[in-house]
Design a protein around this motif. Structure first.
Motif, PDB file in Angstrom:
ATOM      1  N   ARG A  44      -0.681  -5.706 -11.553  1.00  0.00           N
ATOM      2  CA  ARG A  44      -1.976  -6.210 -11.068  1.00  0.00           C
ATOM      3  C   ARG A  44      -2.568  -5.371  -9.949  1.00  0.00           C
ATOM      4  O   ARG A  44      -3.631  -4.809 -10.101  1.00  0.00           O
ATOM      5  N   ASP A  45      -1.897  -5.302  -8.808  1.00  0.00           N
ATOM      6  CA  ASP A  45      -2.417  -4.491  -7.702  1.00  0.00           C
ATOM      7  C   ASP A  45      -1.266  -4.130  -6.765  1.00  0.00           C
ATOM      8  O   ASP A  45      -0.129  -4.565  -6.965  1.00  0.00           O
ATOM      9  N   LYS A  46      -1.585  -3.332  -5.760  1.00  0.00           N
ATOM     10  CA  LYS A  46      -0.546  -2.844  -4.840  1.00  0.00           C
ATOM     11  C   LYS A  46       0.125  -4.001  -4.110  1.00  0.00           C
ATOM     12  O   LYS A  46       1.360  -4.012  -3.952  1.00  0.00           O
ATOM     13  N   ARG A  47      -0.653  -4.954  -3.671  1.00  0.00           N
ATOM     14  CA  ARG A  47      -0.089  -6.089  -2.939  1.00  0.00           C
ATOM     15  C   ARG A  47       0.897  -6.871  -3.803  1.00  0.00           C
ATOM     16  O   ARG A  47       2.007  -7.187  -3.366  1.00  0.00           O
ATOM     17  N   SER A  48       0.508  -7.170  -5.028  1.00  0.00           N
ATOM     18  CA  SER A  48       1.395  -7.926  -5.931  1.00  0.00           C
ATOM     19  C   SER A  48       2.662  -7.141  -6.233  1.00  0.00           C
ATOM     20  O   SER A  48       3.755  -7.714  -6.306  1.00  0.00           O
ATOM     21  N   LEU A  49       2.506  -5.842  -6.410  1.00  0.00           N
ATOM     22  CA  LEU A  49       3.672  -4.994  -6.658  1.00  0.00           C
ATOM     23  C   LEU A  49       4.606  -5.020  -5.458  1.00  0.00           C
ATOM     24  O   LEU A  49       5.830  -5.129  -5.609  1.00  0.00           O
ATOM     25  N   PHE A  50       4.046  -4.949  -4.259  1.00  0.00           N
ATOM     26  CA  PHE A  50       4.894  -4.975  -3.070  1.00  0.00           C
ATOM     27  C   PHE A  50       5.643  -6.306  -2.947  1.00  0.00           C
ATOM     28  O   PHE A  50       6.836  -6.321  -2.648  1.00  0.00           O
ATOM     29  N   ILE A  51       4.947  -7.412  -3.149  1.00  0.00           N
ATOM     30  CA  ILE A  51       5.597  -8.727  -3.042  1.00  0.00           C
ATOM     31  C   ILE A  51       6.740  -8.830  -4.043  1.00  0.00           C
ATOM     32  O   ILE A  51       7.833  -9.313  -3.719  1.00  0.00           O
ATOM     33  N   GLU A  52       6.509  -8.355  -5.247  1.00  0.00           N
ATOM     34  CA  GLU A  52       7.566  -8.394  -6.266  1.00  0.00           C
ATOM     35  C   GLU A  52       8.716  -7.461  -5.894  1.00  0.00           C
ATOM     36  O   GLU A  52       9.893  -7.790  -6.094  1.00  0.00           O
ATOM     37  N   ALA A  53       8.381  -6.288  -5.352  1.00  0.00           N
ATOM     38  CA  ALA A  53       9.420  -5.348  -4.930  1.00  0.00           C
ATOM     39  C   ALA A  53      10.242  -5.935  -3.783  1.00  0.00           C
ATOM     40  O   ALA A  53      11.468  -5.775  -3.731  1.00  0.00           O
ATOM     41  N   LEU A  54       9.575  -6.619  -2.862  1.00  0.00           N
ATOM     42  CA  LEU A  54      10.279  -7.253  -1.749  1.00  0.00           C
ATOM     43  C   LEU A  54      11.218  -8.341  -2.248  1.00  0.00           C
ATOM     44  O   LEU A  54      12.358  -8.456  -1.775  1.00  0.00           O
ATOM     45  N   GLU A  55      10.766  -9.124  -3.213  1.00  0.00           N
ATOM     46  CA  GLU A  55      11.636 -10.154  -3.792  1.00  0.00           C
ATOM     47  C   GLU A  55      12.867  -9.523  -4.445  1.00  0.00           C
ATOM     48  O   GLU A  55      13.977 -10.047  -4.323  1.00  0.00           O
ATOM     49  N   ARG A  56      12.654  -8.406  -5.111  1.00  0.00           N
ATOM     50  CA  ARG A  56      13.793  -7.699  -5.718  1.00  0.00           C
ATOM     51  C   ARG A  56      14.756  -7.220  -4.629  1.00  0.00           C
ATOM     52  O   ARG A  56      15.974  -7.341  -4.772  1.00  0.00           O
ATOM     53  N   TYR A  57      14.198  -6.680  -3.557  1.00  0.00           N
ATOM     54  CA  TYR A  57      15.029  -6.210  -2.448  1.00  0.00           C
ATOM     55  C   TYR A  57      15.872  -7.351  -1.880  1.00  0.00           C
ATOM     56  O   TYR A  57      17.068  -7.188  -1.628  1.00  0.00           O
ATOM     57  N   ALA A  85       6.292  -3.268   7.390  1.00  0.00           N
ATOM     58  CA  ALA A  85       4.999  -3.600   7.993  1.00  0.00           C
ATOM     59  C   ALA A  85       4.752  -2.888   9.314  1.00  0.00           C
ATOM     60  O   ALA A  85       3.819  -3.227  10.027  1.00  0.00           O
ATOM     61  N   THR A  86       5.569  -1.895   9.630  1.00  0.00           N
ATOM     62  CA  THR A  86       5.348  -1.146  10.867  1.00  0.00           C
ATOM     63  C   THR A  86       3.973  -0.482  10.831  1.00  0.00           C
ATOM     64  O   THR A  86       3.615   0.189   9.864  1.00  0.00           O
ATOM     65  N   ASN A  87       3.197  -0.705  11.877  1.00  0.00           N
ATOM     66  CA  ASN A  87       1.856  -0.120  11.997  1.00  0.00           C
ATOM     67  C   ASN A  87       0.909  -0.540  10.867  1.00  0.00           C
ATOM     68  O   ASN A  87       0.069   0.254  10.416  1.00  0.00           O
ATOM     69  N   CYS A  88       1.051  -1.787  10.419  1.00  0.00           N
ATOM     70  CA  CYS A  88       0.139  -2.288   9.392  1.00  0.00           C
ATOM     71  C   CYS A  88      -1.288  -2.357   9.933  1.00  0.00           C
ATOM     72  O   CYS A  88      -1.505  -2.731  11.080  1.00  0.00           O
ATOM     73  N   SER A  89      -2.229  -2.007   9.094  1.00  0.00           N
ATOM     74  CA  SER A  89      -3.637  -2.084   9.473  1.00  0.00           C
ATOM     75  C   SER A  89      -4.122  -3.524   9.389  1.00  0.00           C
ATOM     76  O   SER A  89      -3.478  -4.368   8.750  1.00  0.00           O
ATOM     77  N   PRO A  90      -5.271  -3.816  10.006  1.00  0.00           N
ATOM     78  CA  PRO A  90      -5.825  -5.172   9.901  1.00  0.00           C
ATOM     79  C   PRO A  90      -6.042  -5.598   8.448  1.00  0.00           C
ATOM     80  O   PRO A  90      -5.942  -6.783   8.121  1.00  0.00           O
ATOM     81  N   GLN A  91      -6.333  -4.641   7.565  1.00  0.00           N
ATOM     82  CA  GLN A  91      -6.550  -4.957   6.157  1.00  0.00           C
ATOM     83  C   GLN A  91      -5.272  -5.450   5.476  1.00  0.00           C
ATOM     84  O   GLN A  91      -5.333  -6.080   4.417  1.00  0.00           O
ATOM     85  N   SER A  92      -4.130  -5.160   6.078  1.00  0.00           N
ATOM     86  CA  SER A  92      -2.844  -5.572   5.509  1.00  0.00           C
ATOM     87  C   SER A  92      -2.218  -6.702   6.310  1.00  0.00           C
ATOM     88  O   SER A  92      -1.007  -6.914   6.253  1.00  0.00           O
ATOM     89  N   ALA A  93      -3.043  -7.439   7.041  1.00  0.00           N
ATOM     90  CA  ALA A  93      -2.521  -8.511   7.893  1.00  0.00           C
ATOM     91  C   ALA A  93      -1.756  -9.561   7.092  1.00  0.00           C
ATOM     92  O   ALA A  93      -0.783 -10.138   7.576  1.00  0.00           O
ATOM     93  N   ASP A  94      -2.187  -9.801   5.846  1.00  0.00           N
ATOM     94  CA  ASP A  94      -1.489 -10.807   5.042  1.00  0.00           C
ATOM     95  C   ASP A  94      -0.078 -10.351   4.677  1.00  0.00           C
ATOM     96  O   ASP A  94       0.849 -11.160   4.626  1.00  0.00           O
ATOM     97  N   ILE A  95       0.091  -9.056   4.464  1.00  0.00           N
ATOM     98  CA  ILE A  95       1.423  -8.514   4.178  1.00  0.00           C
ATOM     99  C   ILE A  95       2.306  -8.617   5.408  1.00  0.00           C
ATOM    100  O   ILE A  95       3.470  -9.032   5.333  1.00  0.00           O
ATOM    101  N   ALA A  96       1.758  -8.254   6.569  1.00  0.00           N
ATOM    102  CA  ALA A  96       2.517  -8.359   7.818  1.00  0.00           C
ATOM    103  C   ALA A  96       2.934  -9.804   8.061  1.00  0.00           C
ATOM    104  O   ALA A  96       4.071 -10.075   8.471  1.00  0.00           O
ATOM    105  N   ALA A  97       2.029 -10.736   7.787  1.00  0.00           N
ATOM    106  CA  ALA A  97       2.338 -12.159   7.982  1.00  0.00           C
ATOM    107  C   ALA A  97       3.419 -12.617   7.009  1.00  0.00           C
ATOM    108  O   ALA A  97       4.318 -13.391   7.374  1.00  0.00           O
TER     109      ALA A  97
END
Length: 199
Positions: free
Chosen positions: A51-64, A112-124
């Motif tokens: 779907r998108d980068k965010r969804s891929l990251f969330i799924e990758a994190l779950e795998r981790y 999430a080190t040095n996450c931009s404001p646009q990635s605040a949801d990922i940092a959270a």
């Protein structure tokens, strides 16, 4: 004719490769181009699969969390006491954070080190995941306070926060090149702060 994902596409393998890229570079610094190169498919196929980068990251994190970070839950649930759980947690982290075949440090801590404001949801999201781990450790410690294994004046939240900070520091040290032995020595010194057993 519409081109879909190649027949040889292995979703689990693709997710593993994407996870390693996020682990190495962090969320913001990882580009779609880096992900498509690592996975070996084009951007349209990547979007179709994840779907998108965010969804891929969330799924990758779950795998981790299910694989490389599974030692956390095992330590907290399998050991007979909170101290044994923390000792195992620190020693297993020392090994996990310095694996020769994977990026050093902890994805959950460093992504999430040095996450931009646009990635605040990922940092959270990452903060929430770390907070859940801290609560699990706090609960394990509180159980030993209730049974008298730890002194009655032990503050479970403070103690859990302290060892969480140790783990974060170990991750940072591993990213900077610390060896497994270096991290074991940090763990040994951190365990000296454990409260004396109640008498």
């Amino acid at each position: 004719m519409t081109m879909g994902r190649p027949r040889s596409f292995d979703r689990d393998e693709a997710l593993e490769r994407a996870m390693v890229v996020f682990w190495e570079h962090g969320y913001d610094a990882t580009s779609i181009a880096m992900l498509t190169t690592a996975v070996g498919i084009g951007a349209p196929s990547l979007y179709a699969a994840f779907r998108d980068k965010r969804s891929l990251f969330i799924e990758a994190l779950e795998r981790y969390m299910r694989t490389y970070a599974a030692f956390i839950e095992r330590a907290l649930t399998e050991e007979p006491s909170a101290r044994a759980a923390v000792e195992r947690l620190l020693r297993d982290a020392a090994a996990a954070y310095t694996r020769a075949d994977r990026p050093h440090g902890c994805l959950l801590i460093s992504a999430a080190t040095n996450c931009s404001p646009q990635s605040a949801d990922i940092a959270a999201h990452l903060r929430d995941q770390r907070a859940a781990g801290a609560r699990a450790l706090e609960s394990r410690i509180a159980g030993d306070v209730r049974t008298g294994e730890l002194p009655a004046d032990t503050d479970p939240r403070t103690l859990a926060t302290f060892y969480g900070a140790v783990l974060q520091g170990m991750s940072a040290q591993a990213r900077d090149g610390a060896t497994t032995g270096d991290l074991h020595r940090i763990a040994e010194h951190a365990l000296l702060a454990w409260p004396d057993r109640a008498r």
